[in-house]
Design a protein around this motif. Structure first.
Motif, PDB file in Angstrom:
ATOM      1  N   MET A   1      44.687  30.282  32.719  1.00 55.34           N
ATOM      2  CA  MET A   1      45.129  31.644  32.986  1.00 55.34           C
ATOM      3  C   MET A   1      44.443  32.646  32.059  1.00 55.34           C
ATOM      4  O   MET A   1      44.023  33.722  32.471  1.00 55.34           O
ATOM      5  N   LEU A   2      44.310  32.287  30.783  1.00 55.31           N
ATOM      6  CA  LEU A   2      43.721  33.194  29.804  1.00 55.31           C
ATOM      7  C   LEU A   2      42.193  33.269  29.889  1.00 55.31           C
ATOM      8  O   LEU A   2      41.588  34.185  29.360  1.00 55.31           O
ATOM      9  N   ARG A   3      41.609  32.301  30.578  1.00 49.96           N
ATOM     10  CA  ARG A   3      40.154  32.243  30.626  1.00 49.96           C
ATOM     11  C   ARG A   3      39.541  33.454  31.332  1.00 49.96           C
ATOM     12  O   ARG A   3      38.372  33.763  31.131  1.00 49.96           O
ATOM     13  N   MET A   4      40.327  34.165  32.138  1.00 54.27           N
ATOM     14  CA  MET A   4      39.798  35.343  32.826  1.00 54.27           C
ATOM     15  C   MET A   4      39.339  36.416  31.837  1.00 54.27           C
ATOM     16  O   MET A   4      38.527  37.268  32.169  1.00 54.27           O
ATOM     17  N   PHE A   5      39.852  36.371  30.604  1.00 52.53           N
ATOM     18  CA  PHE A   5      39.453  37.371  29.613  1.00 52.53           C
ATOM     19  C   PHE A   5      38.144  37.011  28.931  1.00 52.53           C
ATOM     20  O   PHE A   5      37.685  37.744  28.058  1.00 52.53           O
ATOM     21  N   GLY A   6      37.554  35.878  29.317  1.00 50.81           N
ATOM     22  CA  GLY A   6      36.243  35.545  28.772  1.00 50.81           C
ATOM     23  C   GLY A   6      35.237  36.643  29.049  1.00 50.81           C
ATOM     24  O   GLY A   6      34.307  36.855  28.273  1.00 50.81           O
ATOM     25  N   ASN A   7      35.413  37.336  30.142  1.00 51.29           N
ATOM     26  CA  ASN A   7      34.572  38.488  30.468  1.00 51.29           C
ATOM     27  C   ASN A   7      35.328  39.336  31.499  1.00 51.29           C
ATOM     28  O   ASN A   7      35.010  39.334  32.679  1.00 51.29           O
ATOM     29  N   PHE A   8      36.343  40.045  31.029  1.00 51.90           N
ATOM     30  CA  PHE A   8      37.218  40.826  31.889  1.00 51.90           C
ATOM     31  C   PHE A   8      36.608  42.218  32.078  1.00 51.90           C
ATOM     32  O   PHE A   8      36.593  43.019  31.155  1.00 51.90           O
ATOM     33  N   ARG A   9      36.086  42.463  33.281  1.00 44.80           N
ATOM     34  CA  ARG A   9      35.432  43.739  33.565  1.00 44.80           C
ATOM     35  C   ARG A   9      36.115  44.457  34.711  1.00 44.80           C
ATOM     36  O   ARG A   9      36.632  43.830  35.626  1.00 44.80           O
ATOM     37  N   ALA A  10      36.086  45.773  34.641  1.00 47.56           N
ATOM     38  CA  ALA A  10      36.557  46.579  35.760  1.00 47.56           C
ATOM     39  C   ALA A  10      35.518  46.509  36.872  1.00 47.56           C
ATOM     40  O   ALA A  10      34.348  46.203  36.642  1.00 47.56           O
ATOM     41  N   SER A  11      35.956  46.796  38.093  1.00 43.15           N
ATOM     42  CA  SER A  11      35.035  46.733  39.232  1.00 43.15           C
ATOM     43  C   SER A  11      34.240  48.019  39.397  1.00 43.15           C
ATOM     44  O   SER A  11      33.127  48.005  39.929  1.00 43.15           O
ATOM     45  N   ALA A  12      34.802  49.152  38.942  1.00 47.63           N
ATOM     46  CA  ALA A  12      34.123  50.438  39.126  1.00 47.63           C
ATOM     47  C   ALA A  12      34.743  51.473  38.190  1.00 47.63           C
ATOM     48  O   ALA A  12      35.768  51.218  37.536  1.00 47.63           O
ATOM     49  N   PHE A  13      34.126  52.641  38.134  1.00 45.56           N
ATOM     50  CA  PHE A  13      34.690  53.754  37.382  1.00 45.56           C
ATOM     51  C   PHE A  13      35.592  54.566  38.303  1.00 45.56           C
ATOM     52  O   PHE A  13      35.326  54.692  39.504  1.00 45.56           O
ATOM     53  N   ALA A  14      36.669  55.089  37.745  1.00 46.66           N
ATOM     54  CA  ALA A  14      37.580  55.904  38.543  1.00 46.66           C
ATOM     55  C   ALA A  14      36.904  57.214  38.924  1.00 46.66           C
ATOM     56  O   ALA A  14      36.135  57.785  38.146  1.00 46.66           O
ATOM     57  N   LYS A  15      37.191  57.671  40.134  1.00 42.33           N
ATOM     58  CA  LYS A  15      36.697  58.963  40.586  1.00 42.33           C
ATOM     59  C   LYS A  15      37.722  60.020  40.218  1.00 42.33           C
ATOM     60  O   LYS A  15      38.830  60.058  40.763  1.00 42.33           O
ATOM     61  N   LEU A  16      37.352  60.828  39.245  1.00 40.80           N
ATOM     62  CA  LEU A  16      38.286  61.829  38.733  1.00 40.80           C
ATOM     63  C   LEU A  16      38.071  63.164  39.436  1.00 40.80           C
ATOM     64  O   LEU A  16      36.932  63.547  39.715  1.00 40.80           O
ATOM     65  N   PRO A  17      39.159  63.893  39.746  1.00 40.08           N
ATOM     66  CA  PRO A  17      40.569  63.551  39.451  1.00 40.08           C
ATOM     67  C   PRO A  17      41.273  62.825  40.593  1.00 40.08           C
ATOM     68  O   PRO A  17      42.467  62.536  40.482  1.00 40.08           O
ATOM     69  N   ASP A  18      40.592  62.545  41.692  1.00 37.32           N
ATOM     70  CA  ASP A  18      41.259  62.003  42.882  1.00 37.32           C
ATOM     71  C   ASP A  18      41.991  60.694  42.610  1.00 37.32           C
ATOM     72  O   ASP A  18      43.144  60.519  43.017  1.00 37.32           O
ATOM     73  N   ASP A  19      41.324  59.744  41.949  1.00 40.50           N
ATOM     74  CA  ASP A  19      41.926  58.419  41.758  1.00 40.50           C
ATOM     75  C   ASP A  19      43.141  58.445  40.836  1.00 40.50           C
ATOM     76  O   ASP A  19      44.014  57.570  40.927  1.00 40.50           O
ATOM     77  N   THR A  20      43.198  59.405  39.915  1.00 42.44           N
ATOM     78  CA  THR A  20      44.301  59.440  38.950  1.00 42.44           C
ATOM     79  C   THR A  20      45.393  60.427  39.335  1.00 42.44           C
ATOM     80  O   THR A  20      46.373  60.585  38.605  1.00 42.44           O
ATOM     81  N   SER A  21      45.233  61.069  40.469  1.00 40.07           N
ATOM     82  CA  SER A  21      46.216  62.054  40.908  1.00 40.07           C
ATOM     83  C   SER A  21      47.587  61.417  41.135  1.00 40.07           C
ATOM     84  O   SER A  21      47.700  60.381  41.788  1.00 40.07           O
ATOM     85  N   GLY A  22      48.642  62.029  40.568  1.00 37.68           N
ATOM     86  CA  GLY A  22      50.003  61.556  40.767  1.00 37.68           C
ATOM     87  C   GLY A  22      50.424  60.402  39.888  1.00 37.68           C
ATOM     88  O   GLY A  22      51.539  59.895  40.011  1.00 37.68           O
TER      89      GLY A  22
END
Length: 322
Positions: free
Chosen positions: A205-226
C-alpha cells in the motif's frame, strides 16, 4: 530481416550517426514541436524549465530529464528504414509531429535529433535533424514537448523502507502506521486501538509513494472554484527515518468526481490527480491490514516409524489368476 541476418550484420556504422556523450556535460536542452519551444537548463545542480513567454522558471521533473539523457546516450539502432523525406510524415519525424530535441554543452551542440512515432512493439523512429535518413531505435523514446510535460509534479518520493510513519485522515476515519521493531503497528486514531499490520499488505500500500506524482496542473481558477481549502477530503503525512516530514492535502472538485485537487502543504502549486489514487488509502475496514495468525501445524502421526520410513497403509489385495 531475419534475426540471424541482423545478428551478423555490421552495425558499427550506426555508432557514428548517434555518437555517445557524457550526460553530465549536458547543461541545456531544447525541445521543439511545431510552434512550441521548451528550454530546460541546469542551474545550481538543478534542472529548471524556462517559460520564456512569461519570464518564469519552474523546477523540472528530474526523472524525466535523466530518462531522456540516458535514452539518447545509449541508442541501439535496429536498422536504417528510410532515406526518403516523403516518409517523414508517416513515421512522425516531420517538424509538425516529431519532437525535435537538441542537447547542448555550453554553446556546442552535442546531439540534434527528431523523435518520431512507434516503429513497432518496443521501438521508435528517429532521425538526425539535418538528415532525411530515418532509423528504427530499440526502446520507447519520450516525445514530451510542452512546458507542463517537463515541469515537476512530484508530491512525494519515498519508499516504504525509508518511512518511519504514515498518517492518513479521510472522512469519518483516521489512522497511523508506524515502523516498530516487530514490524508495522497500525493505530485507529478514532478508537485508539492498536494492532500489528501484515507487512506485505502495508508495504504494498505504501509503495505508491515511491514516486507519487500528480497527473496534471490545476487550471486556475476554474478547477478550484467552490472548494473550501480549510477542509481537505484527504490529508497524508509521511515521516522518514531521518525525521523529514512530507505532507499533502487533497480536495474534492466541484465539477469533476473523478479528479481531486492536491497540493503539498509546503508548496503553493495546485495539481490535479485521479481520485482512485488516494481512495486506495481510505480503508473502510482497517482490519483488512491486520496481521493474521499462522494456521496451527497439523499434528504428526503418533504411529511409530518403521526403519526410518513413514507409515504406509497397505491394502490387502488378492492376487489375480491370469
Amino acid at each position: 530481416k531475419t534475426l540471424k541476418n541482423y545478428s551478423t550484420e555490421d552495425k558499427s556504422k550506426f555508432a557514428q550517426v548517434f555518437k555517445a556523450f557524457d550526460k553530465n556535460s549536458i547543461d541545456k536542452i531544447e525541445v521543439k514541436r511545431f510552434m512550441n519551444l521548451t528550454k530546460i537548463e541546469r542551474k545550481n545542480d538543478k534542472w529548471v524549465v524556462i517559460d520564456t513567454a512569461a519570464s518564469k522558471e519552474y523546477l523540472a521533473d528530474e526523472d524525466n530529464v535523466d530518462r531522456l539523457l540516458n535514452d539518447l546516450d545509449s541508442l541501439t539502432v535496429l536498422d536504417l528504414v528510410s532515406t526518403n523525406k516523403e516518409s517523414h510524415f508517416k513515421m512522425k519525424v516531420d517538424t509538425l509531429q516529431g519532437a525535435h530535441i537538441t542537447l547542448f554543452n555550453g554553446k556546442n551542440v552535442v546531439m540534434d535529433v527528431v523523435i518520431g512515432g512507434m516503429a513497432g512493439y518496443g521501438s521508435t523512429y528517429i532521425r538526425p535533424a539535418k538528415s532525411d535518413n530515418v532509423y528504427e531505435i530499440k526502446g520507447m523514446l519520450m516525445r514530451y514537448s510542452s512546458i507542463n510535460d517537463w515541469r515537476n509534479k512530484t508530491i512525494a518520493k519515498v519508499m516504504p523502507e525509508q518511512m518511519k510513519s504514515f498518517d492518513f485522515d479521510y472522512p469519518k476515519k483516521s489512522y497511523s502506521i508506524e515502523k516498530v521493531d516487530s514490524g508495522w503497528q497500525i493505530t485507529d486514531n478514532k478508537s485508539d486501538k492498536k494492532f500489528m499490520g501484515d507487512s506485505m499488505k502495508v508495504v504494498n500500500m505504501l509503495r505508491m509513494f515511491g514516486n507519487f506524482r500528480a497527473s496534471a496542473f490545476a487550471k486556475l481558477p476554474d478547477d478550484t472554484s467552490g472548494i473550501d481549502f480549510s477542509k481537505p477530503t484527504y490529508h497524508g503525512k509521511i515521516t522518514t527515518n531521518d525525521g523529514k516530514q512530507i505532507s499533502f492535502s487533497a480536495y474534492k472538485m466541484a465539477k469533476n468526481d473523478n479528479n481531486l485537487i492536491i497540493k503539498s502543504d509546503t508548496d503553493s502549486v495546485y495539481y490535479r490527480t485521479y481520485k482512485g489514487m488516494l481512495a486506495r488509502l481510505a480503508k473502510s475496514d482497517l482490519n483488512s491490514l491486520k496481521k493474521t495468525a499462522m494456521p496451527p501445524q497439523s499434528q504428526k502421526s503418533s504411529k511409530p516409524m518403521i526403519q526410518g520410513k513413514p507409515n504406509v497403509i497397505r491394502s490387502k489385495v488378492k492376487p489375480v489368476n491370469r
